[in-house]
Design an enzyme around this catalytic site. Structure first.
Site, PDB file in Angstrom:
ATOM      1  CG  HIS A 130      -1.885   1.002   1.415  1.00 23.12           C
ATOM      2  ND1 HIS A 130      -1.601   2.292   1.800  1.00 23.12           N
ATOM      3  CD2 HIS A 130      -3.229   0.959   1.237  1.00 23.12           C
ATOM      4  CE1 HIS A 130      -2.734   2.983   1.852  1.00 23.12           C
ATOM      5  NE2 HIS A 130      -3.728   2.205   1.514  1.00 23.12           N
ATOM      6  CG  ASP A 207       0.546  -2.200   6.123  1.00 21.14           C
ATOM      7  OD1 ASP A 207      -0.437  -2.375   6.871  1.00 21.14           O
ATOM      8  OD2 ASP A 207       0.490  -1.541   5.075  1.00 21.14           O
ATOM      9  CD  GLN A 210      -6.895  -4.313   4.084  1.00 22.27           C
ATOM     10  OE1 GLN A 210      -7.831  -5.030   4.424  1.00 22.27           O
ATOM     11  NE2 GLN A 210      -7.077  -3.070   3.692  1.00 22.27           N
ATOM     12  CE  LYS A 233      -7.213   0.082   6.067  1.00 21.09           C
ATOM     13  NZ  LYS A 233      -8.041   0.530   4.937  1.00 21.09           N
ATOM     14  CB  CYS A 371      -3.692   3.167  -1.601  1.00 19.25           C
ATOM     15  SG  CYS A 371      -4.743   4.552  -1.240  1.00 19.25           S
TER      16      CYS A 371
HETATM   17  N1  PLP Z   1      -1.782  -0.492   4.670  1.00 21.76           N
HETATM   18  C1  PLP Z   1      -2.723  -1.241   4.087  1.00 21.76           C
HETATM   19  C2  PLP Z   1      -2.385  -2.613   3.620  1.00 21.76           C
HETATM   20  C3  PLP Z   1      -4.011  -0.724   3.948  1.00 21.76           C
HETATM   21  O1  PLP Z   1      -4.952  -1.455   3.354  1.00 21.76           O
HETATM   22  C4  PLP Z   1      -4.282   0.583   4.412  1.00 21.76           C
HETATM   23  C5  PLP Z   1      -5.621   1.184   4.216  1.00 21.76           C
HETATM   24  O2  PLP Z   1      -6.190   1.147   3.158  1.00 21.76           O
HETATM   25  C6  PLP Z   1      -3.273   1.304   5.031  1.00 21.76           C
HETATM   26  C7  PLP Z   1      -2.036   0.741   5.141  1.00 21.76           C
HETATM   27  C8  PLP Z   1      -3.517   2.670   5.583  1.00 21.76           C
HETATM   28  O3  PLP Z   1      -4.368   2.586   6.676  1.00 21.76           O
HETATM   29  P1  PLP Z   1      -4.901   3.943   7.376  1.00 21.76           P
HETATM   30  O4  PLP Z   1      -5.520   4.732   6.274  1.00 21.76           O
HETATM   31  O5  PLP Z   1      -5.887   3.453   8.373  1.00 21.76           O
HETATM   32  O6  PLP Z   1      -3.727   4.609   7.973  1.00 21.76           O
END
Ligand code: PLP
Length: 412
Positions: A130, A207, A210, A233, A371
Site C-alpha cells: 500500500h 503493515d 488488512q 478496518k 492505493c
Molecule cells: N496499509 C494497508 C495494507 C491498507 O490497506 C491501508 C488502508 O487502506 C493502510 C495501510 C492505511 O491505513 P490507514 O488509512 O488506516 O492509515
C-alpha cells in the site's frame, strides 16, 4: 454454496442487526456493503462507547485529578491493555496509540530511521505494498541517501521469496512488509521473511492493516519488531490505530513529535522525555476512538476469528466461482493463501463505470488503484473493482454482485 448452513445464516443475521449502517437502502435498494477493506461498518457497541464517553466521561487524559479525567484516563489505559492482549504483546508499554497504520509506519520511518539508517544502508519493501508502506520509506531513503529495494511478485500476486535472499545484505536495516495485501488479498509468509531478515541483522516492520480484521495476530510468535495497524478496518473507529514495537527498540528510539504528554520536564533550554509509550504520544489523542476500540476487539473475540475466517472464506470462494464464470472478467490476485478480498477487471468496461452501476444497485465496492499504483503498473492496468467481505456479508449479497456484473458484461 454448502458451507453457509441455516444455523450460520441465523448467526449472520444476528450479527447484521448489530450494525445500524447496514440497515439502510441506497438508491432505493438494500445496501450491499462490500468495501470492507477500505473500512468496515461499526457495531452498536462501538457507537455507544463513543457516545457514552462524550456524554459522561469527556475529559483530557493523563492531566487532571478530577473524576472525569480519572475515568477517561482509566478507560484509555484499559484499551491499551486490551490491544496488547489482542496481539499478544508482552507489555502495554509496547503499544503506542496513533492515528492509524499510516501514522504508525511514519513514526517508525522517522524515529527509528533517524538514528539507524545511514547513507548506503538499505530498506526493503515489496511490489504489493500500500502507498502507506512505500512513501514513508522513499522519504527516509531520500533523506538519508539510503537504497530502497523491492521484493518482486509473481503474476498470481505472491512474493518471489527466493529474491529476498539476494536482496538482503549486511547493509539492510529495515524490511517493511504487509501481512496481507489490500488489493490482492495475499497472505504473506511473514515468519519466513522475519527469520531471513533477522539472520541478516535487519528489523521487520509489518503493515498489519488488512490482517487485523481477518487473522489472529501474535507478535511474539511472529517475532516482528514493529506492527502497524488501524482500528477502523476491524470494526473500530476511524482515526485510531497503534504501533506495536519491541520495548528495547522503542526505548532506544528518539521521540517522533514534540509536545505535551511526551515530556517529563521542560525548561526553555532543555526537555527530558516521558517513559514508554507516552514518549511517542504527543498531544491529545482520539480518546473516544481509543476507548471505543476495545468494543471492536470484543466484537471480534465474541464472534471468533475461526468463525470469521470460515464465513469469509466461504463467501470469497463463492464469489470467485460466480465471477470467474462471467465472460471477460479477469481476477487480479490468485495466490493460494488469501483473505476475502476479490479484485477484478472487466475487459472493455472501465472500473469507474462498473463502480457507478454497482452503486446504482446499492452495492458498494472499491474502484481504482486501491492505493497500490506500483501493483497496477505490474499488472498493466489502471485500476480494479475490489469486493472485500466481512463477517456480516451474505451469500445473497455475493449473488447480487455477480448478477449486476453479469448484466454489465452482457450490455457492453
Ligand atoms: N496499509 C494497508 C495494507 C491498507 O490497506 C491501508 C488502508 O487502506 C493502510 C495501510 C492505511 O491505513 P490507514 O488509512 O488506516 O492509515
Amino acid at each position: 454454496m454448502s458451507t453457509l448452513h441455516t444455523h450460520n445464516r441465523v448467526a449472520i443475521q444476528n450479527i447484521r442487526k448489530q450494525f445500524p449502517a447496514l440497515q439502510q437502502t441506497v438508491h432505493g435498494k438494500p445496501l450491499v456493503y462490500l468495501d470492507n477493506a477500505a473500512t468496515t461498518q461499526k457495531p452498536k457497541a462501538v457507537l455507544n462507547a463513543i457516545t457514552n464517553y462524550y456524554q459522561h466521561d469527556n475529559a483530557n487524559v493523563h492531566r487532571g485529578i478530577h473524576t472525569l479525567a480519572s475515568r477517561a484516563t482509566a478507560a484509555l489505559e484499559t484499551s491499551r491493555v486490551a490491544v496488547q492482549r489482542f496481539i499478544h504483546a508482552t507489555s502495554a508499554e509496547e503499544i503506542v496509540f496513533t492515528g492509524g497504520t499510516t501514522a504508525s509506519i511514519n513514526l517508525v520511518a522517522a524515529a527509528y530511521g533517524q538514528t539507524q539508517v545511514h547513507a548506503g544502508d538499505e530498506v526493503i519493501i515489496s511490489h504489493m505494498e500500500h502507498h502507506a508502506n512505500i512513501v514513508p520509506w522513499q522519504m527516509l531513503c531520500q533523506a538519508k541517501k539510503a537504497v530502497l529495494k523491492v521484493i518482486p511478485i509473481s503474476e498470481a500476486g505472491t512474493l518471489l521469496l527466493p529474491a529476498l535472499k539476494k536482496l538482503l545484505t549486511p547493509r539492510t536495516k529495515i524490511v517493511a512488509i504487509s501481512y496481507v495485501s489490500n488489493t490482492l488479498g495475499t497472505i504473506n509468509p511473514l515468519k519466513e521473511i522475519i527469520k531471513q531478515a533477522h539472520a541478516q541483522g535487519a528489523i521487520v516492520v509489518v503493515d498489519g492493516a488488512q490482517a487485523l480484521p481477518h487473522l489472529p495476530i501474535n507478535v511474539q510468535d511472529l517475532d516482528c519488531d514493529f506492527l502497524a495497524f488501524s482500528a477502523h478496518k476491524a470494526y473500530g473507529p476511524t482515526g485510531v490505530g497503534a504501533l506495536y514495537g519491541k520495548k528495547a527498540l522503542l526505548e532506544n528510539m528518539p521521540p517522533y513529535q514534540g509536545g505535551g504528554e511526551m515530556v517529563q520536564e521542560v525548561t526553555l533550554a532543555h526537555t527530558t522525555y516521558n517513559d514508554l509509550p507516552y514518549k511517542f504520544e504527543a498531544g491529545t489523542p482520539h480518546i473516544a476512538g481509543i476507548i471505543a476500540w476495545q468494543e471492536a476487539l470484543n466484537f471480534i473475540t465474541q464472534v471468533g476469528y475461526s468463525n470469521i475466517m470460515a464465513h469469509e472464506d466461504a463467501l470469497h470462494t463463492y464469489a470467485l466461482e460466480l465471477l470467474s464464470s462471467i465472460d471477460r472478467v479477469r481476477i487480479v490476485g490468485t495466490a493460494p493463501q488469501k483473505i476475502s478480498i476479490l479484485a477484478f477487471t472487466i475487459e472493455g468496461v472501465h472500473h469507474l463505470d462498473a463502480g457507478m452501476l454497482l452503486d446504482a444497485h446499492g452495492i458498494a465496492v472499491r474502484t481504482g488503484h486501491s492505493c497500490t499504483q506500483p501493483l497496477m503498473n505490474f499488472f498493466h492496468i489502471e485500476g480494479v473493482i475490489r469486493a472485500s467481505f466481512a463477517i456480516y456479508n451474505t451469500q445473497e449479497e455475493v449473488e447480487q454482485l455477480a448478477a449486476v456484473v453479469a448484466r454489465l458484461v452482457q450490455k457492453n
